[in-house]
Scaffold this motif. Sequence first.
Motif, PDB file in Angstrom:
ATOM      1  N   ILE A  39      27.111  39.955  56.747  1.00  0.00           N
ATOM      2  CA  ILE A  39      26.736  39.011  56.986  1.00  0.00           C
ATOM      3  C   ILE A  39      26.922  37.322  56.873  1.00  0.00           C
ATOM      4  O   ILE A  39      26.976  36.632  58.083  1.00  0.00           O
ATOM      5  N   ALA A  40      28.618  37.746  56.429  1.00  0.00           N
ATOM      6  CA  ALA A  40      29.204  36.351  56.410  1.00  0.00           C
ATOM      7  C   ALA A  40      30.591  36.904  55.832  1.00  0.00           C
ATOM      8  O   ALA A  40      31.206  37.624  55.483  1.00  0.00           O
ATOM      9  N   THR A  41      31.656  35.866  57.298  1.00  0.00           N
ATOM     10  CA  THR A  41      33.255  35.320  56.700  1.00  0.00           C
ATOM     11  C   THR A  41      33.127  34.378  56.619  1.00  0.00           C
ATOM     12  O   THR A  41      33.282  33.634  57.255  1.00  0.00           O
ATOM     13  N   ASP A  42      34.650  34.760  55.849  1.00  0.00           N
ATOM     14  CA  ASP A  42      35.563  33.344  56.404  1.00  0.00           C
ATOM     15  C   ASP A  42      37.379  33.598  56.535  1.00  0.00           C
ATOM     16  O   ASP A  42      37.336  35.097  55.909  1.00  0.00           O
ATOM     17  N   ARG A  43      37.622  32.531  56.931  1.00  0.00           N
ATOM     18  CA  ARG A  43      39.438  33.410  57.595  1.00  0.00           C
ATOM     19  C   ARG A  43      40.311  32.862  57.091  1.00  0.00           C
ATOM     20  O   ARG A  43      39.891  31.797  56.012  1.00  0.00           O
ATOM     21  N   ILE A  44      41.493  33.730  56.453  1.00  0.00           N
ATOM     22  CA  ILE A  44      43.075  32.357  55.355  1.00  0.00           C
ATOM     23  C   ILE A  44      44.000  33.150  56.766  1.00  0.00           C
ATOM     24  O   ILE A  44      43.742  33.608  57.080  1.00  0.00           O
ATOM     25  N   THR A  45      45.509  32.031  56.171  1.00  0.00           N
ATOM     26  CA  THR A  45      46.122  32.079  57.247  1.00  0.00           C
ATOM     27  C   THR A  45      46.883  32.491  55.374  1.00  0.00           C
ATOM     28  O   THR A  45      46.629  32.470  54.552  1.00  0.00           O
ATOM     29  N   ILE A  46      47.858  33.612  56.023  1.00  0.00           N
ATOM     30  CA  ILE A  46      48.893  34.736  55.704  1.00  0.00           C
ATOM     31  C   ILE A  46      49.817  33.455  55.644  1.00  0.00           C
ATOM     32  O   ILE A  46      50.456  33.518  56.659  1.00  0.00           O
ATOM     33  N   GLU A  47      50.003  32.550  54.234  1.00  0.00           N
ATOM     34  CA  GLU A  47      51.684  31.860  54.326  1.00  0.00           C
ATOM     35  C   GLU A  47      53.000  33.220  54.455  1.00  0.00           C
ATOM     36  O   GLU A  47      52.689  33.665  53.425  1.00  0.00           O
ATOM     37  N   ALA A  48      53.762  32.610  54.797  1.00  0.00           N
ATOM     38  CA  ALA A  48      54.913  33.343  54.090  1.00  0.00           C
ATOM     39  C   ALA A  48      55.568  33.870  53.344  1.00  0.00           C
ATOM     40  O   ALA A  48      56.406  34.789  52.833  1.00  0.00           O
ATOM     41  N   SER A  49      55.319  32.542  52.617  1.00  0.00           N
ATOM     42  CA  SER A  49      55.365  32.409  51.109  1.00  0.00           C
ATOM     43  C   SER A  49      54.526  33.052  50.448  1.00  0.00           C
ATOM     44  O   SER A  49      54.808  33.162  48.639  1.00  0.00           O
ATOM     45  N   ASP A  50      53.522  33.668  50.831  1.00  0.00           N
ATOM     46  CA  ASP A  50      52.819  34.084  49.583  1.00  0.00           C
ATOM     47  C   ASP A  50      52.789  36.378  49.917  1.00  0.00           C
ATOM     48  O   ASP A  50      53.703  36.868  50.567  1.00  0.00           O
ATOM     49  N   ASP A  51      52.338  36.551  48.239  1.00  0.00           N
ATOM     50  CA  ASP A  51      52.544  37.536  47.886  1.00  0.00           C
ATOM     51  C   ASP A  51      51.746  38.063  47.311  1.00  0.00           C
ATOM     52  O   ASP A  51      50.321  37.232  47.405  1.00  0.00           O
ATOM     53  N   ALA A  52      51.111  39.116  47.218  1.00  0.00           N
ATOM     54  CA  ALA A  52      49.463  39.543  46.344  1.00  0.00           C
ATOM     55  C   ALA A  52      48.935  38.462  45.178  1.00  0.00           C
ATOM     56  O   ALA A  52      48.183  38.805  45.535  1.00  0.00           O
ATOM     57  N   GLY A  53      50.468  38.765  44.524  1.00  0.00           N
ATOM     58  CA  GLY A  53      49.311  37.764  43.913  1.00  0.00           C
ATOM     59  C   GLY A  53      48.432  35.881  44.158  1.00  0.00           C
ATOM     60  O   GLY A  53      48.229  35.609  43.602  1.00  0.00           O
ATOM     61  N   SER A  54      49.637  35.083  44.650  1.00  0.00           N
ATOM     62  CA  SER A  54      49.584  34.264  45.476  1.00  0.00           C
ATOM     63  C   SER A  54      47.857  34.186  46.221  1.00  0.00           C
ATOM     64  O   SER A  54      47.035  34.000  46.129  1.00  0.00           O
ATOM     65  N   LEU A  55      48.189  34.779  47.222  1.00  0.00           N
ATOM     66  CA  LEU A  55      47.245  35.555  48.130  1.00  0.00           C
ATOM     67  C   LEU A  55      45.966  36.336  47.513  1.00  0.00           C
ATOM     68  O   LEU A  55      44.651  35.874  48.118  1.00  0.00           O
ATOM     69  N   PHE A  56      45.983  37.071  46.279  1.00  0.00           N
ATOM     70  CA  PHE A  56      44.580  36.837  45.366  1.00  0.00           C
ATOM     71  C   PHE A  56      43.901  35.866  44.763  1.00  0.00           C
ATOM     72  O   PHE A  56      42.451  35.291  44.674  1.00  0.00           O
ATOM     73  N   ALA A  57      44.605  34.940  44.072  1.00  0.00           N
ATOM     74  CA  ALA A  57      43.940  34.117  43.905  1.00  0.00           C
ATOM     75  C   ALA A  57      43.142  32.851  45.032  1.00  0.00           C
ATOM     76  O   ALA A  57      42.804  32.793  44.862  1.00  0.00           O
ATOM     77  N   LYS A  58      44.510  32.464  46.357  1.00  0.00           N
ATOM     78  CA  LYS A  58      43.475  32.205  47.318  1.00  0.00           C
ATOM     79  C   LYS A  58      42.015  32.429  47.630  1.00  0.00           C
ATOM     80  O   LYS A  58      40.855  31.875  47.701  1.00  0.00           O
ATOM     81  N   MET A  59      42.329  33.894  47.781  1.00  0.00           N
ATOM     82  CA  MET A  59      41.215  34.807  48.261  1.00  0.00           C
ATOM     83  C   MET A  59      39.866  34.784  47.048  1.00  0.00           C
ATOM     84  O   MET A  59      39.068  34.422  48.244  1.00  0.00           O
ATOM     85  N   ALA A  60      40.438  35.024  46.357  1.00  0.00           N
ATOM     86  CA  ALA A  60      39.179  34.906  45.447  1.00  0.00           C
ATOM     87  C   ALA A  60      38.102  33.110  45.281  1.00  0.00           C
ATOM     88  O   ALA A  60      37.037  33.320  44.674  1.00  0.00           O
TER      89      ALA A  60
END
Length: 316
Positions: free
Chosen positions: A151-172
């Motif tokens: 139905i809908a999407t939104d994109r996010i850049t994965i930074e070189a500093s990201d790990d699963a913890g930080s990316l989970f928080a951003k994507m939530a």
Amino acid sequence: MANSVIFFGTSDFSKSVLAGLIDDPAFDVVAVVSQPDRPVGRKKVKLQTQTKQLALAHELPVFQPEKLSGSPEMAELIALQADFLVTAAFGQFIPTKLLKSAKIAAINVHASLLPRYRGAAPINWALINGDKETGVSIMYMVKAMDAGDVIATDRITIEASDDAGSLFAKMAVVGRNLLLKTMPKLATGEAKGQPQDDSLATLAPKIDQQLMRINFYQQSADQVVNLVRGLSPHPGAFFQLENQRIKLLSARVGDKIGQVGQLSIKTKEQFGITAADGRTVLLEDLQPAGKKMMTVAAFLNGQGRTFNVGSKTNEI
């Protein structure tokens, strides 16, 4: 009048999405469904799931069936006749009979740009594969895994500093905001789903022990670092150096040096192991078996003293 919602979710990602629904006056969360509480850690202490904790804090009814299909809980949920069923990192399939009980829509907040990374661990696999971009999809739920119309999407850049913890928080946050923007459009009939191209589908299966094992003899330095990022802080990638198990939570790629699979750099502040492509993986944050997480400097002041240049990792 607020639209009624039954929410299905278990993790931190789910908790952020649920919090958004609770705070939005356009929606009335009438029930929360979570996985059963599980024993955690060495002491096997049973902890409430993140979504259960939030739901109880807001005095919301909580259901935790081991399996939804055929359960008494499912009959109660169907009887609620909610406008929306919303899932976000729930961990079970929703039976078709329950999906059909939604008056407006049964939808899922999935942490990937579908059809890429269908499955249980899309955020982890995006990092493990070294992707530079990911996103969130709002999709209709169907019986097949993550295969419903998007139905809908939104994109996010994965930074070189990201790990699963930080990316989970951003994507939530991205998932919560996209959901709250999309649901009113579904209620008015403005939003429509688009079929996925199944030929482009890739899978993101659950993380298992075999994936968690670092093999410096077979994996390049980039592959090792990406694996570490994708599994940090939990469950954590690990390797064995001279038969001692060490969990690696942060690392970076160094220069080409040393013999593959061996400790090639050891100074007061650096500890590096050579990967399959000849480049060294510099360890930053790690956790020896039975110990707390520590910096490489702290490790070198303690257990790291027992290792010398040329020490070998165990080939798996």
